[in-house]
Design a protein around this motif. Structure first.
Motif, mmCIF file in Angstrom:
data_model
loop_
_atom_site.group_PDB
_atom_site.id
_atom_site.type_symbol
_atom_site.label_atom_id
_atom_site.label_comp_id
_atom_site.label_asym_id
_atom_site.label_seq_id
_atom_site.Cartn_x
_atom_site.Cartn_y
_atom_site.Cartn_z
ATOM 1 N N GLY A 257 -2.781 -2.788 2.824
ATOM 2 C CA GLY A 257 -4.005 -4.139 2.623
ATOM 3 C C GLY A 257 -4.878 -3.220 1.521
ATOM 4 N N MET A 258 -4.460 -2.323 1.092
ATOM 5 C CA MET A 258 -5.264 -1.408 -0.132
ATOM 6 C C MET A 258 -5.441 0.168 -0.020
ATOM 7 N N PRO A 259 -5.504 0.553 -1.289
ATOM 8 C CA PRO A 259 -5.057 1.098 -1.110
ATOM 9 C C PRO A 259 -5.266 3.062 -0.731
ATOM 10 N N TYR A 260 -4.046 3.646 -0.422
ATOM 11 C CA TYR A 260 -3.595 4.583 1.066
ATOM 12 C C TYR A 260 -5.160 5.581 1.183
ATOM 13 N N ASP A 261 -5.362 5.748 -0.428
ATOM 14 C CA ASP A 261 -7.206 6.861 -0.304
ATOM 15 C C ASP A 261 -7.987 6.085 0.462
ATOM 16 N N GLU A 262 -8.137 5.119 0.187
ATOM 17 C CA GLU A 262 -9.462 4.306 0.862
ATOM 18 C C GLU A 262 -9.386 3.780 2.182
ATOM 19 N N TRP A 263 -8.029 4.218 2.982
ATOM 20 C CA TRP A 263 -7.743 3.552 4.295
ATOM 21 C C TRP A 263 -8.052 4.975 4.813
ATOM 22 N N ARG A 264 -7.376 5.851 4.404
ATOM 23 C CA ARG A 264 -7.609 6.995 4.745
ATOM 24 C C ARG A 264 -9.154 8.211 4.775
ATOM 25 N N LYS B 135 5.355 5.636 -4.804
ATOM 26 C CA LYS B 135 5.184 5.294 -3.767
ATOM 27 C C LYS B 135 3.836 4.412 -3.281
ATOM 28 N N GLU B 136 2.487 4.861 -3.753
ATOM 29 C CA GLU B 136 1.254 3.846 -3.751
ATOM 30 C C GLU B 136 1.244 2.826 -3.684
ATOM 31 N N GLU B 137 2.139 2.389 -4.621
ATOM 32 C CA GLU B 137 2.008 0.334 -4.564
ATOM 33 C C GLU B 137 3.239 0.316 -3.102
ATOM 34 N N SER B 138 3.379 0.972 -2.906
ATOM 35 C CA SER B 138 3.953 0.392 -1.580
ATOM 36 C C SER B 138 3.374 0.734 -0.011
ATOM 37 N N ARG B 139 2.304 1.446 -0.407
ATOM 38 C CA ARG B 139 1.560 1.894 1.036
ATOM 39 C C ARG B 139 0.935 1.041 1.179
ATOM 40 N N GLU B 140 0.447 0.365 -0.601
ATOM 41 C CA GLU B 140 -0.721 -0.719 -0.441
ATOM 42 C C GLU B 140 -0.314 -1.864 -0.270
ATOM 43 N N ILE B 141 0.791 -2.032 0.206
ATOM 44 C CA ILE B 141 1.429 -3.484 0.689
ATOM 45 C C ILE B 141 1.041 -3.078 1.959
ATOM 46 N N VAL B 142 1.667 -1.954 2.649
ATOM 47 C CA VAL B 142 1.673 -2.066 4.133
ATOM 48 C C VAL B 142 0.019 -1.499 4.440
ATOM 49 N N CYS C 70 5.590 5.514 11.114
ATOM 50 C CA CYS C 70 4.291 5.327 11.014
ATOM 51 C C CYS C 70 4.345 4.236 9.955
ATOM 52 N N ARG C 71 2.904 3.984 9.755
ATOM 53 C CA ARG C 71 2.633 3.267 8.722
ATOM 54 C C ARG C 71 3.088 3.707 7.070
ATOM 55 N N ASN C 72 3.005 5.221 6.656
ATOM 56 C CA ASN C 72 3.631 5.368 5.358
ATOM 57 C C ASN C 72 5.506 5.346 5.248
ATOM 58 N N CYS C 73 5.837 5.387 7.345
ATOM 59 C CA CYS C 73 7.592 5.553 7.375
ATOM 60 C C CYS C 73 7.732 3.967 6.173
ATOM 61 N N LEU C 74 6.978 3.601 7.282
ATOM 62 C CA LEU C 74 7.544 1.971 6.837
ATOM 63 C C LEU C 74 6.715 1.822 5.367
ATOM 64 N N SER C 75 6.104 1.849 4.773
ATOM 65 C CA SER C 75 6.221 2.126 3.137
ATOM 66 C C SER C 75 7.143 2.653 2.365
ATOM 67 N N ASN C 76 7.382 3.855 3.243
ATOM 68 C CA ASN C 76 8.929 4.199 2.750
ATOM 69 C C ASN C 76 10.245 3.584 2.556
ATOM 70 N N TRP C 77 10.338 2.809 3.385
ATOM 71 C CA TRP C 77 11.600 1.947 3.910
ATOM 72 C C TRP C 77 11.562 0.694 3.073
ATOM 73 N N TYR C 78 10.129 0.131 3.062
ATOM 74 C CA TYR C 78 9.980 -0.672 2.057
ATOM 75 C C TYR C 78 10.532 -0.259 0.486
#
Length: 101
Positions: free
Chosen positions: A71-78, A62-69, A41-49
């Motif tokens: 395209g916004m802060p993870y909490d905002e996407w959720r 973790k937060e920075e890589s998730r924002e890259i994947v 999933c998207r979280n996997c991609l951010s972990n691989w990144y």
């Protein structure tokens, strides 16, 4: 056809950017759906990144890589897009979930 290392890297990077764009546009597709169908999933991609950055000696949170994947802060996407998983989705996830999750 034989690609150079640089061409292969550039094409892989372009495909990854296109995948990110696609996932950012398809906010209707939930991470649990991706996990159940594709095993990532998207979280996997951010972990691989983040793993790739770590291998290159670059600290990325973790937060920075998730924002890259995402395209916004993870909490905002959720808050904007994540829905509660159905009982069927949760059951399928338990059956299909990778051992490292």
């Amino acid at each position: 056809m034989q690609l150079s290392h640089e061409q292969q890297r550039d094409f892989e990077a372009a495909a990854f950017r296109r995948l990110l764009t696609h996932l950012r546009e398809r906010t209707d597709v939930q991470n649990i759906d991706l996990m159940n169908l594709a095993g990532f999933c998207r979280n996997c991609l951010s972990n691989w990144y983040r793993d790739a950055a770590d291998e290159a000696g670059i600290a990325l949170s973790k937060e920075e890589s998730r924002e890259i994947v995402y395209g916004m802060p993870y909490d905002e996407w959720r808050e904007r897009y994540q829905r509660e998983a159905s009982a069927d989705q949760k059951a399928a996830f338990q059956d299909n979930r990778p051992k490292d999750h």
